[in-house]
Write a protein that holds these residues in place. Structure first.
Motif, mmCIF file in Angstrom:
data_model
loop_
_atom_site.group_PDB
_atom_site.id
_atom_site.type_symbol
_atom_site.label_atom_id
_atom_site.label_comp_id
_atom_site.label_asym_id
_atom_site.label_seq_id
_atom_site.Cartn_x
_atom_site.Cartn_y
_atom_site.Cartn_z
ATOM 1 N N THR A 43 47.304 17.357 100.484
ATOM 2 C CA THR A 43 47.212 18.059 101.632
ATOM 3 C C THR A 43 47.129 17.025 102.748
ATOM 4 O OG1 THR A 43 44.982 18.674 101.294
ATOM 5 C CG2 THR A 43 46.641 20.515 101.014
ATOM 6 N N THR B 179 51.544 18.831 101.633
ATOM 7 C CA THR B 179 51.649 19.332 102.933
ATOM 8 C C THR B 179 51.924 18.454 104.147
ATOM 9 O OG1 THR B 179 49.444 19.835 103.434
ATOM 10 C CG2 THR B 179 50.536 21.257 102.101
ATOM 11 N N PHE C 130 47.007 29.608 105.222
ATOM 12 C CA PHE C 130 47.533 28.572 104.044
ATOM 13 C C PHE C 130 47.586 29.606 102.710
ATOM 14 C CE2 PHE C 130 46.946 25.543 100.394
ATOM 15 C CZ PHE C 130 48.400 25.024 100.521
#
Length: 429
Positions: free
Chosen positions: A328, A351, A411
Motif C-alpha cells: 500500500t 496501491t 478501501f
C-alpha cells in the motif's frame, strides 16, 4: 535505443498507458517494479539487483557475473531461484554508499538495490508523510508529479553528513529534473563530490543530459547515470482528462468481509511517531523501523530478511490457490519480500496515488482501475489496477499502520467486492 547492455526486450520491462495528469500525459508502466502490474515478487527483487551490478560496473569498474540475474528476468519462473542464490552471496561495496529511493513508486526498487549489498550500504527513501516527532533533513519537489512534495526523515544524521557517494534510485527518468532537484538540496546542506542516478529506464533528451553536465560544473560534482535501458522518446498528443466512468470504486457482488491479521509487535521493531494528514488529523499508530523511511544499514537488512521469511511462511499457510499480495502506497518492499516467501503462484503489486486512464485496448498496460480514498488521508485519491475478475483465490493486503475504521471503509468497499474468494488485511501497527 542508445544503451541496452543486457539486450532486454523492451516489452519485458514496460507497457504504455495514459496518465491522468495535465503536466505529463503518458506513463511507462513497469512490468518488473510491482506497482501497477502484478509480478512474481522475486522478479522485482532481481531487477533491483541487476541495477546494482550496473552501479558497480559504471562507478567502481567491477565486473559481476550478471548472467543469472538476466536469466531471472528473461525466464521469470526462475526468478525465485536466482533471488535465493543472490541472498546467499550478496555483493560487496568497497566503501560506504547511501542509497535513496524516491517515493512512492521507487521505494521498493531502491530497497531492492540496497539489499543486494552485504556491507557498507545505507538506505533511506523519501516520503510524502508529514511526521511530527522528527524534522525532515531534506525537502524537495517532483515537478511533473500529481504529488510534488518529498521529505526525508533520517533518524541519525550520519546517513547524510558523510562524504559517501549517494545513489538516487528511481524506476524511470524522463527529464531528470527530480534528481537534479534533490541533488541541489542535498548539496546545500550535506555537500559531497559524487552522485549516481540509477533507474530502470532513462529517457533523457540531449537537452536533459546537458542540464546534468551544467549542474556538475556549477556545483563541482560528478554525476554518474546508470540504467538497464537508455534511449530517447518523442511525445505526441495531449494529456488524458479524467473520466470518472472508467474507474470502478464498488462492483456489486456478494462476498465475505476481509479477515484481519495483526502482526506481533514483539517480532517487528517499531517507532512511535505521529503523522498528520492534510486536514491535521493525527495518526499515532507506530511505524515499522526497517521500511527504510527513517534510514537503515546493511546489518538491519539481515534481520529484516529473517522477519520477512518467517512471516511469509506463516501467511502462506492461509493460502488456498493463486494469490495476490498487495503493498500500500510507499509500503512496498516488506510486503514484496514477504510475498517472495509465501510459495509458488504468488503475485505482487501495490496501491498507488497515480491516476491512470484504463483501457481494454490490446497491449495497453492498464486494463482496469479501482479508486478509493487513501486510509492515510481521505482527501488523497488512491488506486489499484489490473485485477481481473475471478482470477485469484486469495488476496493479502499489507498496511504498515492501521487507522480508524471510518478511514478504511472506502478501501474495504473495493476489496470486499473484488471477485476473490478469500481476503486478508495484514496490519503491522
Amino acid at each position: 535505443m542508445e544503451k541496452n547492455p543486457f539486450d532486454l526486450p523492451l516489452e519485458l520491462l514496460f507497457g504504455m498507458a495514459g496518465r491522468i495528469n495535465k503536466k505529463r500525459g503518458f506513463l511507462f508502466v513497469s512490468k518488473v517494479l510491482g506497482k501497477h502490474i502484478p509480478v512474481i515478487p522475486a522478479v522485482s527483487l532481481v531487477s533491483g539487483a541487476l541495477l546494482g551490478t550496473r552501479f558497480l560496473e559504471a562507478y567502481y569498474g567491477q565486473q559481476v557475473d550478471t548472467a543469472p540475474l538476466v536469466q531471472g528476468l528473461m525466464n521469470q519462473e526462475r526468478s525465485q531461484e536466482v533471488f535465493q542464490q543472490l541472498m546467499q552471496k550478496r555483493f560487496e561495496l568497497p566503501e560506504q554508499v547511501l542509497f535513496i529511493g524516491f517515493a512512492e513508486t521507487a521505494t521498493g526498487l531502491g530497497h531492492s538495490m540496497f539489499s543486494c549489498f552485504q556491507n557498507n550500504a545505507y538506505y533511506i527513501h523519501t516520503t510524502r508523510e508529514m511526521i511530527q516527532d522528527i524534522q525532515p533533513s531534506i525537502t524537495f519537489e517532483e515537478e511533473h508529479s500529481h504529488a510534488v512534495a518529498h521529505l526525508m526523515y533520517p533518524r541519525e544524521d550520519h546517513l547524510l553528513s558523510t562524504d559517501a557517494p549517494i545513489v538516487l534510485v528511481d524506476d524511470e527518468i524522463t527529464t531528470g529534473k527530480t534528481a537534479l532537484n534533490i541533488i541541489r538540496e542535498i548539496q546545500k546542506k550535506y555537500p559531497r563530490s559524487h552522485y549516481i542516478v540509477a533507474s530502470l529506464l532513462d529517457w533523457r533528451s540531449d537537452e536533459d543530459c546537458q542540464r546534468f553536465r551544467e549542474l556538475q560544473e556549477e556545483l563541482n560534482i560528478t554525476i554518474t547515470n546508470v540504467s538497464l535501458v537508455k534511449g530517447q522518446i518523442k511525445v505526441e498528443g495531449a494529456p488524458v482528462e479524467k473520466n470518472d466512468n472508467e474507474e470502478k470504486s464498488i462492483v456489486e457482488r456478494t462476498s465475505s468481509f476481509p479477515k484481519i491479521i495483526q502482526m506481533d509487535g514483539a517480532e517487528w521493531p517499531r517507532l512511535s511517531y505521529t503523522s498528520m494528514d492534510s486536514s491535521d488529523f493525527p495518526n499515532q499508530r507506530p511505524y515499522l523501523l526497517q521500511t527504510g523511511r527513517f534510514g537503515m544499514i546493511s546489518s538491519d537488512q539481515n534481520l529484516l530478511n529473517t522477519y520477512c521469511e518467517k512471516t511469509g511462511i506463516e501467511l502462506g499457510a492461509y493460502r488456498s490457490g493463486k494469490t495476490l499480495c498487495m503493498g500500500t502506497g510507499e509500503f512496498m518492499y516488506i510486503p514484496m519480500m514477504i510475498a517472495a516467501h509465501m510459495g509458488d503462484d504468488v503475485w505482487y503489486q501495490s496501491t498507488t496515488r497515480s491516476p491512470i486512464h484504463p483501457s481494454e485496448m490490446e497491449k495497453y498496460a492498464v486494463k482496469n482501475a479501482f479508486s478509493f480514498s487513501s486510509p492515510d488521508d481521505p482527501l488523497v485519491p488512491n488506486f489499484c489496477y489490473n485485477i481481473p475478475d475471478n482470477y485469484y483465490s486469495d488476496v493479502f493486503v499489507f498496511f504498515e499502520r492501521g487507522t480508524t475504521g471510518e478511514r478504511l471503509r472506502s478501501f474495504y468497499d473495493v476489496v470486499n467486492n473484488l471477485s476473490i474468494p478469500n481476503k486478508y488485511i495484514v496490519f503491522f501497527g
